[in-house]
Design an enzyme around this catalytic site. Sequence first.
Site, PDB file in Angstrom:
ATOM      1  N   ILE A  13      26.295 -11.833 -48.677  1.00  0.00           N
ATOM      2  CA  ILE A  13      26.047 -10.577 -49.195  1.00  0.00           C
ATOM      3  C   ILE A  13      27.087  -9.908 -49.575  1.00  0.00           C
ATOM      4  CG2 ILE A  13      24.621  -8.410 -49.184  1.00  0.00           C
ATOM      5  CD1 ILE A  13      22.879  -9.832 -46.920  1.00  0.00           C
ATOM      6  N   ASP A  59      39.888  -8.146 -37.473  1.00  0.00           N
ATOM      7  CA  ASP A  59      38.546  -7.980 -36.993  1.00  0.00           C
ATOM      8  C   ASP A  59      38.270  -6.317 -36.854  1.00  0.00           C
ATOM      9  OD1 ASP A  59      36.847  -7.622 -34.629  1.00  0.00           O
ATOM     10  OD2 ASP A  59      37.168  -9.747 -34.275  1.00  0.00           O
ATOM     11  N   SER A 125      18.784  -3.635 -41.343  1.00  0.00           N
ATOM     12  CA  SER A 125      17.861  -4.851 -41.655  1.00  0.00           C
ATOM     13  C   SER A 125      16.288  -4.325 -41.518  1.00  0.00           C
ATOM     14  CB  SER A 125      18.058  -5.825 -40.712  1.00  0.00           C
ATOM     15  OG  SER A 125      17.289  -6.725 -40.625  1.00  0.00           O
ATOM     16  N   TYR A 149      20.108  -8.564 -31.650  1.00  0.00           N
ATOM     17  CA  TYR A 149      20.452  -8.565 -32.952  1.00  0.00           C
ATOM     18  C   TYR A 149      20.120  -7.061 -33.499  1.00  0.00           C
ATOM     19  CZ  TYR A 149      20.671  -8.709 -38.163  1.00  0.00           C
ATOM     20  OH  TYR A 149      20.898  -8.320 -39.401  1.00  0.00           O
ATOM     21  N   LYS A 153      21.483  -3.324 -34.709  1.00  0.00           N
ATOM     22  CA  LYS A 153      21.254  -2.625 -35.899  1.00  0.00           C
ATOM     23  C   LYS A 153      20.497  -1.180 -35.568  1.00  0.00           C
ATOM     24  CE  LYS A 153      22.790  -5.548 -38.742  1.00  0.00           C
ATOM     25  NZ  LYS A 153      24.112  -5.675 -39.439  1.00  0.00           N
ATOM     26  N   GLY A 294       8.682 -14.579 -31.460  1.00  0.00           N
ATOM     27  CA  GLY A 294       9.150 -13.182 -32.033  1.00  0.00           C
ATOM     28  C   GLY A 294       8.959 -12.994 -33.526  1.00  0.00           C
TER      29      GLY A 294
END
Length: 343
Positions: A13, A59, A125, A149, A153, A294
């Site tokens: 993206i 990083d 997300s 994950y 977020k 999931g």
Amino acid sequence: MNKILVTGGAGYIGSHTVLLLIKAGYDIVIFDNFCNSSSESIRRVEKLVDKKIDLIEGDIRSTEDLQRAFDTYNIDSVIHFAGLKAVGESVEQPLNYYDNNVNGTVTLCEVMARNGCKKIIFSSSATVYGDPATTPILESFPTSATNPYGRSKLMIEEILRDLYISDKEWKIVLLRYFNPVGADSSGTIGEDPNGIPNNLMPFIAQTAVGKREYLSVFGDDYDTIDGTGVRDYIHVVDLAQGHLNAVERIDNFDEVMTINLGTGRGYSVLEMVKAFEKASGKRVPYKIAPRRAGDIATCFADPSYAKEVLDWEAQKGIEEMCQDSWRWQSNNPDGYRSESSNI
Ligand code: NAD
Ligand code: UDP
């Protein structure tokens, strides 16, 4: 001229957003550690814009790396894509995900604040909606997470809201992406997953090009039009444009903005297979497989808030998503490792 720091700008993206930003005349610098990308994506964007792109290899968990970026450039705002994104891997390596995504974002915000840079657009997300009770999904719906994950977020969203409460000078936009697919119409940049793709679209594309024998369709007994899972696929160029609209408007916002970026339309797995076959002229063999743990049945956005506050709505339909994915995949069967002398 003030610069925009684009963390994760070499990724899928990020690279598409960088392309649009440069085309629109923004001055940017990419910050990436290439843990899930290659510098080839940057080289190809440079070719498309006929311009050298500034890069800091570093990083987001490293204060020194980030400070180097702020020492080198006059950075005014940050678009923050950098992070790890594989759901299954996050279950196996939760600490790595919290370290990269959460610690990385905290470190980034600390360095930003210290350098007087308080504008951030963050990649969230639709996964933060968990299993929504109804669709389309509004930003006000309850949030939850079923894996590290998604939880990373959610944590980052909360951290950024707390940051704003502590200091109202911050300008923060949380963009909740639905399912990004497609590629720039040049066919020279696109999604280049490592190993076997987890996501539907790259898996379909690799099956069409002959790299995979067949697609496993995860479940055909959901309560959807044909029993397969329904998602809101959004063209990555539309998604990138949403970031430009956010950059243009961020100074006018006086609260943390949480905004869905989706099309408002859902398509089933089998509808996507059919659309891809049509766009590519190739067959996409598939087999019905058990549901994936999931997964939810249906997920699509109510994108009206994005229209209201960003004056943004998706322009591209699934035909274009499939055509552009196919152009990228067929020109670059091995992604950025493909030999393509004329690119
Ligand atoms: P990507 O993996 O292609 O890009 C992420 C980039 O960040 C890569 O170039 C990677 O090298 C870099 N990166 C990762 N950790 C880093 C670190 N610690 N320091 C510096 N760079 C680092 O992923 P993408 O699909 O472009 O996703 C971009 C963002 O959007 C991610 O935060 C992701 O969670 C989020 N998102 C993606 C999707 C999707 O389906 N692609 C959906 C919703 C949200
Ligand atoms: N899917 C599938 N086979 C695959 C990958 C995905 O049937 O190899 C289905 C998945 O069950 C879901 C949809 O495709 O219904 C989109 O999955 P993806 O992983 O791309 O996105 P997400 O689950 O994060 O929405």
